[in-house]
Write an enzyme that holds these catalytic residues in place. Structure first.
Site, short mmCIF file in Angstrom:
data_model
loop_
_atom_site.label_atom_id
_atom_site.label_comp_id
_atom_site.label_asym_id
_atom_site.label_seq_id
_atom_site.Cartn_x
_atom_site.Cartn_y
_atom_site.Cartn_z
N LYS A 133 0.84 -1.21 0.00
CA LYS A 133 0.00 0.00 0.00
C LYS A 133 0.87 1.25 0.00
O LYS A 133 2.00 1.23 0.48
CB LYS A 133 -0.95 0.04 1.21
CG LYS A 133 -0.29 0.09 2.61
CD LYS A 133 0.11 1.47 3.09
CE LYS A 133 0.91 1.42 4.37
NZ LYS A 133 1.70 2.61 4.62
N ASP A 190 -2.19 -1.68 9.91
CA ASP A 190 -2.40 -1.72 8.46
C ASP A 190 -2.95 -3.07 7.97
O ASP A 190 -3.21 -3.23 6.78
CB ASP A 190 -1.07 -1.47 7.72
CG ASP A 190 -0.54 -0.06 7.97
OD1 ASP A 190 -1.34 0.84 8.23
OD2 ASP A 190 0.69 0.11 7.88
N GLY A 208 9.87 -0.58 4.52
CA GLY A 208 9.89 0.38 3.40
C GLY A 208 8.77 1.40 3.43
O GLY A 208 8.71 2.27 2.58
N SER A 211 2.67 -6.12 7.41
CA SER A 211 1.22 -6.21 7.62
C SER A 211 0.58 -7.01 6.50
O SER A 211 -0.37 -7.78 6.73
CB SER A 211 0.59 -4.81 7.63
OG SER A 211 1.12 -4.06 8.69
N ALA A 212 1.09 -6.84 5.28
CA ALA A 212 0.56 -7.60 4.14
C ALA A 212 0.75 -9.09 4.39
O ALA A 212 -0.17 -9.89 4.16
CB ALA A 212 1.28 -7.18 2.85
O1 C5P Z 1 0.22 -1.05 14.37
P1 C5P Z 1 1.63 -1.30 13.98
O2 C5P Z 1 2.22 -2.49 14.69
O3 C5P Z 1 1.87 -1.34 12.52
O4 C5P Z 1 2.44 -0.04 14.50
C1 C5P Z 1 3.84 -0.03 14.57
C2 C5P Z 1 4.25 1.16 15.40
O5 C5P Z 1 3.97 2.38 14.70
C3 C5P Z 1 3.54 1.32 16.73
O6 C5P Z 1 4.18 0.58 17.74
C4 C5P Z 1 3.62 2.81 16.98
O7 C5P Z 1 4.89 3.15 17.48
C5 C5P Z 1 3.52 3.39 15.59
N1 C5P Z 1 2.14 3.78 15.23
C6 C5P Z 1 1.58 4.91 15.80
N2 C5P Z 1 0.31 5.28 15.45
C7 C5P Z 1 -0.39 4.58 14.54
C8 C5P Z 1 0.17 3.44 13.93
C9 C5P Z 1 1.44 3.05 14.29
O8 C5P Z 1 2.20 5.57 16.63
N3 C5P Z 1 -1.62 5.00 14.20
#
Ligand code: C5P
Length: 307
Positions: free
Chosen positions: A19, A149, A110, A116-117
């Site tokens: 994405k 994501d 990247g 996430s994918a």
């Molecule tokens: O949700 P995900 O594991 O992809 O998020 C990775 C990191 O990105 C989180 O631990 C956080 O530090 C940051 N993040 C954030 N706010 C979001 C999404 C991600 O601060 N809305």
């Protein structure tokens, strides 16, 4: 529905897209450490493939090949493995086991949501392998526990994202957009980019997607879309990787109608006026040698699907 594969299959292969965020507006850090987002996700034709097959009860393993494979963890921090375990404990047989192969084209760290994918693809693949008969809505709910994501990687297309990104809703968009993606030399850590955002913007306003961007999508107008692309994480990513600034301006000088850091970077996404423009831009950018590697996907494409 998610299930064209018969339950007797020995293995299931799922293809899942990368994405880019056409808009990524970020609000003030929440108590749980995440940031409220108003984002527009857009799935592009750069795919990872995840293949799952039955293994001994309780055995979960993964092998990874392709783009950036050595950087992908094989332990329990691997999002695809976590997805399989989570699904087994939530809906499946506690004794389920799975062997997983991930063929990567999406670069690691990247800003294209490659991890996430893979998590999304593993959820869908295991739900089919184990014949769990879950609705897309149920899968997205489990996906939201894995990463912000993941629900979008299941949904695909062009979609609005709210909450921390996990609340997704299809957006009205017309036509196909042609992109050139420039991969960076090293990855960027998403939490580090958000931390720099907090330092640079101690009191950001509540996030809102620009109206012009939604209008450009509805009209299928690449020039208007290019002008409306916005990413609040671009400043922080440039601060951490100043060289990205050169890449962005090189693409614009070479004819891109828009240029933006993808998500938390360091991939740079250039929008071309049409397919021929994308071909020319990819060739010209390769000659400039400002990126490690270049791809030319289009979007929107479907989310995770069995193949
Ligand atoms: O949700 P995900 O594991 O992809 O998020 C990775 C990191 O990105 C989180 O631990 C956080 O530090 C940051 N993040 C954030 N706010 C979001 C999404 C991600 O601060 N809305």
């Amino acid at each position: 529905m998610v299930s064209p594969v018969p339950p007797t299959s020995d293995s299931v292969r799922v293809r899942v897209p990368a994405k880019v965020n056409l808009a990524l507006k970020v609000g003030p850090r929440r108590r749980d450490g995440f940031h409220p987002l108003a984002t527009v996700y857009h799935a592009v034709s750069l795919f990872d493939e995840v293949t799952v097959s039955h293994a001994e009860p309780g055995h979960f393993s993964v092998t990874v090949t392709g783009e950036g494979a050595p950087a992908v963890p094989r332990d329990d921090t691997n999002l695809a493995l976590r997805a399989a375990r989570l699904l087994a404990s939530s809906f499946g047989d506690e004794r389920a086991g799975v062997r997983m192969e991930i063929a990567k084209s999406i670069p690691v760290a990247g800003g294209l949501a490659g991890g996430s994918a893979d998590g999304a693809a593993a959820l869908l693949a295991c739900s089919l392998l184990w014949d769990l008969d879950l609705s897309p809505e149920q899968l997205r709910r489990v996906g939201s526990l894995l990463g912000s994501d993941v629900p979008f990687a299941l949904l695909g297309g062009t979609a609005l994202g709210r909450g921390r990104g996990e609340e997704v809703m299809p957006a009205l968009a017309r036509g196909t957009f042609h992109w050139v993606l420039g991969f960076g030399q090293q990855g960027l850590s998403t939490p580090a980019v958000y931390r720099r955002f907090d330092e640079l913007h101690p009191r950001p306003p509540a996030p809102v997607v620009p109206v012009e961007l939604m209008e450009a999508l509805r009209a299928g107008d690449p020039k208007a879309l290019g002008a409306a692309l916005v990413n609040d994480l671009q400043g922080p990513a440039l601060d951490l990787h100043p060289r990205l600034g050169r890449t962005l301006s090189a693409g614009l000088e070479l004819g891109a109608v828009g240029a933006i850091v993808s998500g938390s970077g360091p991939t740079v996404a250039f929008l071309a006026a049409d397919e021929a423009g994308a071909v020319d831009l990819a060739v010209a950018l390769s000659a400039e040698a400002v990126c490690r590697s270049i791809r030319r996907p289009s979007g929107p494409v479907l989310g995770a699907r069995p193949i």
